[in-house]
Design an enzyme around this catalytic site. Sequence first.
Site, PDB file in Angstrom:
ATOM      1  CB  SER A 158      -1.333   0.052   1.437  1.00  0.00           C
ATOM      2  OG  SER A 158      -1.780  -1.365   1.381  1.00  0.00           O
ATOM      3  NE  ARG A 173       4.876  10.627  -3.194  1.00  0.00           N
ATOM      4  CZ  ARG A 173       4.830  10.319  -3.899  1.00  0.00           C
ATOM      5  NH1 ARG A 173       5.851  10.603  -5.177  1.00  0.00           N
ATOM      6  NH2 ARG A 173       3.103  10.075  -4.443  1.00  0.00           N
ATOM      7  CG  ASP A 211      -4.310   0.467   0.899  1.00  0.00           C
ATOM      8  OD1 ASP A 211      -3.908   1.532   0.006  1.00  0.00           O
ATOM      9  OD2 ASP A 211      -3.763   0.821   1.685  1.00  0.00           O
TER      10      ASP A 211
HETATM   11  C1  BGC Z   1      -0.168   5.683   0.525  1.00  0.00           C
HETATM   12  C2  BGC Z   1      -1.290   4.406  -0.666  1.00  0.00           C
HETATM   13  C3  BGC Z   1      -2.317   3.992   0.437  1.00  0.00           C
HETATM   14  C4  BGC Z   1      -2.772   4.701   1.229  1.00  0.00           C
HETATM   15  C5  BGC Z   1      -4.283   3.845   2.049  1.00  0.00           C
HETATM   16  C6  BGC Z   1      -1.086   6.063   1.523  1.00  0.00           C
HETATM   17  O1  BGC Z   1       0.010   6.852   1.821  1.00  0.00           O
HETATM   18  O2  BGC Z   1       0.469   6.371  -0.598  1.00  0.00           O
HETATM   19  O3  BGC Z   1      -0.958   3.369  -1.878  1.00  0.00           O
HETATM   20  O4  BGC Z   1      -3.463   3.641  -0.375  1.00  0.00           O
HETATM   21  O5  BGC Z   1      -1.229   5.271   2.296  1.00  0.00           O
HETATM   22  O6  BGC Z   1      -3.143   3.285   3.171  1.00  0.00           O
END
Ligand code: BGC
Length: 498
Positions: A158, A173, A211
């Site tokens: 995620s 990142r 996610d």
């Molecule tokens: C991430 C996402 C993720 C979201 C929720 C963010 O910080 O960059 O990829 O879907 O958090 O978990």
Amino acid sequence: MVGLGPRKPPSRRGSMADVPKDLLDQINRLEELFTVPQEKLKQITDHFVSELTKGLTVEGGSIPMNPTWCMGFPDGYETGTFLALDMGGTNLRVCEINLPEEKGEFDIIQSKYRMPEELKTGTADELWDYVADCLQQFIEYHHEGEELDQLPLGFTFSYPATQEYIDHGVLQRWTKGFDIEGVEGKDVVPPFEAALAERGVPIKLTALVNDTTGTLIASAYTDTDIKIGCIFGTGCNAAYMEDCGSIPKLAHMKLDPNLPMAINCEWGAFDNEHKVLPRTPYDIIIDKESPRPGQQSFEKMIAGLYLGEIFRLVLVDLHGNPDVKIFDGQDIGKLKKAYSLDASFLAQIEEDPFENLSETQDLFANKLSITTSKPELELCRRLAELIGTRAARLSACGVAAICKKKGISSCHVGADGSVFNKYPHFKARGAQALREILDWPKGKKDPIEILPAEDGSGVGAALISALTLKRCKEGQTAGIRDPEAMLSGIKAAEPKKT
Ligand code: BGC
């Protein structure tokens, strides 16, 4: 005690009667700073719509809008047995999901492993070793002594990753406070697979999943009105289904313009250029002191990781202000520690049912060794409400923007994450903001509703693997790097005869 009945949430301005002028002035200032009025919500939403579109162009914008190669919704009849791995912020979860022949059904077994805090700032090797060890343990425990084919695995990772293929992901990142060196800018799949191979773990990675995409697909499996998947947790983000014809940055691939493609928006990066979001001096400090300044501007105002920190920064600032008497003469050493308060601290304040805010008083005493007066408690309560309300209202702008962009006038949005599930009034405040942004007629059922999602990183990841294997079998191999290797996952995925 007499007269200590439950308080009526969320706020009662009448209770400010005994608050001295210095604190009252501050409460008014904070209300100014943190309130996002209807007009501003609309302005943010409109800018959001254009940024979503921009993210899909070749030039791009600040919102990554990552194509995921998840190309279509489930029809409810997906079948098979799949592994799913979820590398969330706090836990690592491994699941085995069986999708039986019955429509929309699933069985799941799972194990949770704590994600050691040191891993988040450790080395890449430590991370992949830990993840592979957990998977190995899970398989040894649940399949002891079995001769195993390769098990297909959906890996929920995620963080923002660009995906040239469904089982590939170059980490753009780290977000959510992770800071592991040597991973950004690289494909996370090879080191992960190498750690599995080293241990001889019989797994075939069939999909790298965000996610939000998992949430979108898992929710759509049981509710066909779902059009958007959202996470409001430690981080925040959303995914929705686009058509390939509306993704100029994929034009070179000459895909059928009508084919669907789930987009992981990575909307936490919205307004990194600071054009519309009403940032307060506290938001600016959060950003400056974070491991990635200038990134995730939107996320830093609304996600769970930051809510407690915004609250803490305001209180530290007020304590240091000679014109304001708050926690006067007390040692605020514990409060001075960065990230010492999390969103659950605010949630508990907002949930304090008592008129005299005695639970909040205990919270300050126990957690921070600070003695609080009634007016100080009133300020803290109001501040928590303001921060929590702002988070919910800004979050709604993202949902409204996707709906506006896609011309969706009615749908369900599947949402998950600790803030959505546990933060008091988050859902109601978000729904109210949607009404204000989209000007729905009063007294009717809301046409767009944000509802609790199905398990995205377990069932969602399994479904995405199932959908991928299915289309691969049918010869629809867009975004599948090595169809033959992918199909080697199929045998183990075949439905269990019960
Ligand atoms: C991430 C996402 C993720 C979201 C929720 C963010 O910080 O960059 O990829 O879907 O958090 O978990």
